[in-house]
Design a protein around this motif. Structure first.
Motif, PDB file in Angstrom:
ATOM      1  N   VAL A 176       0.813  -1.219   0.000  1.00 49.88           N
ATOM      2  CA  VAL A 176       0.000   0.000   0.000  1.00 49.88           C
ATOM      3  C   VAL A 176       0.846   1.268   0.000  1.00 49.88           C
ATOM      4  O   VAL A 176       0.381   2.326  -0.438  1.00 49.88           O
ATOM      5  CB  VAL A 176      -0.982   0.033   1.190  1.00 49.88           C
ATOM      6  N   HIS A 177       2.078   1.165   0.491  1.00 48.61           N
ATOM      7  CA  HIS A 177       2.988   2.309   0.538  1.00 48.61           C
ATOM      8  C   HIS A 177       4.400   1.757   0.288  1.00 48.61           C
ATOM      9  O   HIS A 177       5.104   1.410   1.235  1.00 48.61           O
ATOM     10  CB  HIS A 177       2.917   3.021   1.893  1.00 48.61           C
ATOM     11  N   PRO A 178       4.800   1.629  -0.967  1.00 54.10           N
ATOM     12  CA  PRO A 178       6.062   0.957  -1.295  1.00 54.10           C
ATOM     13  C   PRO A 178       7.256   1.537  -0.557  1.00 54.10           C
ATOM     14  O   PRO A 178       7.373   2.756  -0.380  1.00 54.10           O
ATOM     15  CB  PRO A 178       6.181   1.173  -2.812  1.00 54.10           C
ATOM     16  N   ILE A 179       8.121   0.651  -0.120  1.00 52.63           N
ATOM     17  CA  ILE A 179       9.356   1.058   0.554  1.00 52.63           C
ATOM     18  C   ILE A 179      10.299   1.662  -0.480  1.00 52.63           C
ATOM     19  O   ILE A 179      10.657   1.016  -1.465  1.00 52.63           O
ATOM     20  CB  ILE A 179      10.012  -0.157   1.246  1.00 52.63           C
ATOM     21  N   ALA A 180      10.680   2.897  -0.272  1.00 49.90           N
ATOM     22  CA  ALA A 180      11.502   3.625  -1.243  1.00 49.90           C
ATOM     23  C   ALA A 180      12.930   3.081  -1.283  1.00 49.90           C
ATOM     24  O   ALA A 180      13.415   2.467  -0.317  1.00 49.90           O
ATOM     25  CB  ALA A 180      11.529   5.113  -0.890  1.00 49.90           C
ATOM     26  N   GLU A 181      13.595   3.327  -2.399  1.00 50.48           N
ATOM     27  CA  GLU A 181      14.966   2.839  -2.572  1.00 50.48           C
ATOM     28  C   GLU A 181      15.900   3.378  -1.502  1.00 50.48           C
ATOM     29  O   GLU A 181      16.876   2.712  -1.135  1.00 50.48           O
ATOM     30  CB  GLU A 181      15.489   3.224  -3.963  1.00 50.48           C
ATOM     31  N   ARG A 182      15.621   4.565  -0.989  1.00 52.33           N
ATOM     32  CA  ARG A 182      16.512   5.139   0.011  1.00 52.33           C
ATOM     33  C   ARG A 182      16.445   4.378   1.348  1.00 52.33           C
ATOM     34  O   ARG A 182      17.316   4.544   2.197  1.00 52.33           O
ATOM     35  CB  ARG A 182      16.169   6.617   0.241  1.00 52.33           C
ATOM     36  N   LEU A 186      15.821  -1.375   5.258  1.00 54.71           N
ATOM     37  CA  LEU A 186      14.485  -1.887   5.535  1.00 54.71           C
ATOM     38  C   LEU A 186      14.033  -2.840   4.427  1.00 54.71           C
ATOM     39  O   LEU A 186      13.461  -3.904   4.710  1.00 54.71           O
ATOM     40  CB  LEU A 186      13.500  -0.727   5.676  1.00 54.71           C
ATOM     41  N   ALA A 187      14.284  -2.477   3.181  1.00 52.95           N
ATOM     42  CA  ALA A 187      13.919  -3.348   2.067  1.00 52.95           C
ATOM     43  C   ALA A 187      14.655  -4.680   2.139  1.00 52.95           C
ATOM     44  O   ALA A 187      14.078  -5.742   1.876  1.00 52.95           O
ATOM     45  CB  ALA A 187      14.199  -2.645   0.741  1.00 52.95           C
ATOM     46  N   ALA A 188      15.941  -4.623   2.505  1.00 51.63           N
ATOM     47  CA  ALA A 188      16.724  -5.859   2.617  1.00 51.63           C
ATOM     48  C   ALA A 188      16.203  -6.723   3.755  1.00 51.63           C
ATOM     49  O   ALA A 188      16.171  -7.961   3.650  1.00 51.63           O
ATOM     50  CB  ALA A 188      18.192  -5.521   2.824  1.00 51.63           C
TER      51      ALA A 188
END
Length: 221
Positions: A176-182, A186-188
């Motif tokens: 619903v709120h994509p995790i930004a590349e920055r 958190l994405a990892a």
């Protein structure tokens, strides 16, 4: 207590994922009681077990446990093998519980508000509430990204109740709120969670129900 506890819930529900992950992590035999219109007897039981009829709930003999974190702590005490999901050291337990609350309150809760709004009729929509929830998710992502720098798991250097909470929260929140590349840390971390066998199992068990997602499940994960 029975030899086989019963977990009441639905495979697509984020808060049900938390005890499911703990059950799989600690190799607990259990019976899953599906809550849906095809199982009215289970719907009636959960209505009696929970103040609002919300799930999950665990039945173990004459004991009834509601609230996902309490179910996980109960399993630590009475069922399964291996490391408990709440560390035995009280200082580590505090950190694990704190992070579980962060994922519940500041990731899962705003995600659910956004999803819940999408289920409403047009006249009942709350655009301000949705905007505030997106803003809270972004602030939470920023904080978590900093907190997770150099860490494999959310707390205590191992998989705990915090990660049981993080997996469903981040799984659906990114929809619903994509995790930004920055927010690379958190994405990892989200990717590590999804590769964990217990988490991958609940993702696969929920896969048949993706059409229920009111915003449209993305073609990912």
């Amino acid at each position: 207590m029975t030899a086989t506890p019963e977990l009441f819930g639905h495979p697509f529900a984020s808060f049900v994922w938390k005890p499911l992950i703990a059950l799989y992590e600690r190799d607990v035999a259990f019976t899953f009681k599906m809550i849906d219109p095809d199982h009215p007897e289970n719907q009636a039981r959960i209505a009696a077990l929970s103040p609002t009829g919300q799930f999950p709930a665990l039945i173990d003999g004459d004991r009834a446990i509601t609230q996902s974190n309490s179910v996980i702590e109960y399993l630590d005490l009475y069922h399964g093998n291996g490391n408990p999901m709440v560390p035995s050291d009280p200082r580590e337990a505090l950190d694990a519980r704190m992070m579980a609350d962060v994922f519940d309150d500041y990731v899962n809760a705003p995600m659910q508000r956004i999803v819940g709004d999408a289920l409403r009729g047009e006249a009942e929509r709350d655009s301000r509430g949705v905007a505030d929830s997106h803003a809270l998710l972004e602030r939470s992502y920023e904080w978590l990204n900093s907190r997770l720098q150099g860490k494999e798991w959310a707390a205590c250097g191992r998989f705990t109740i915090a990660d049981c909470a993080a997996a469903p929260a981040l799984f659906y929140a990114d929809w619903v709120h994509p995790i930004a590349e920055r927010h690379a840390a958190l994405a990892a971390y989200r990717a590590r969670l999804l590769s964990r066998p217990s988490v991958a199992r609940v993702v696969d068990e929920a896969r048949p129900y993706r059409s229920f997602f009111p915003l449209g499940a993305p073609d990912k994960d």
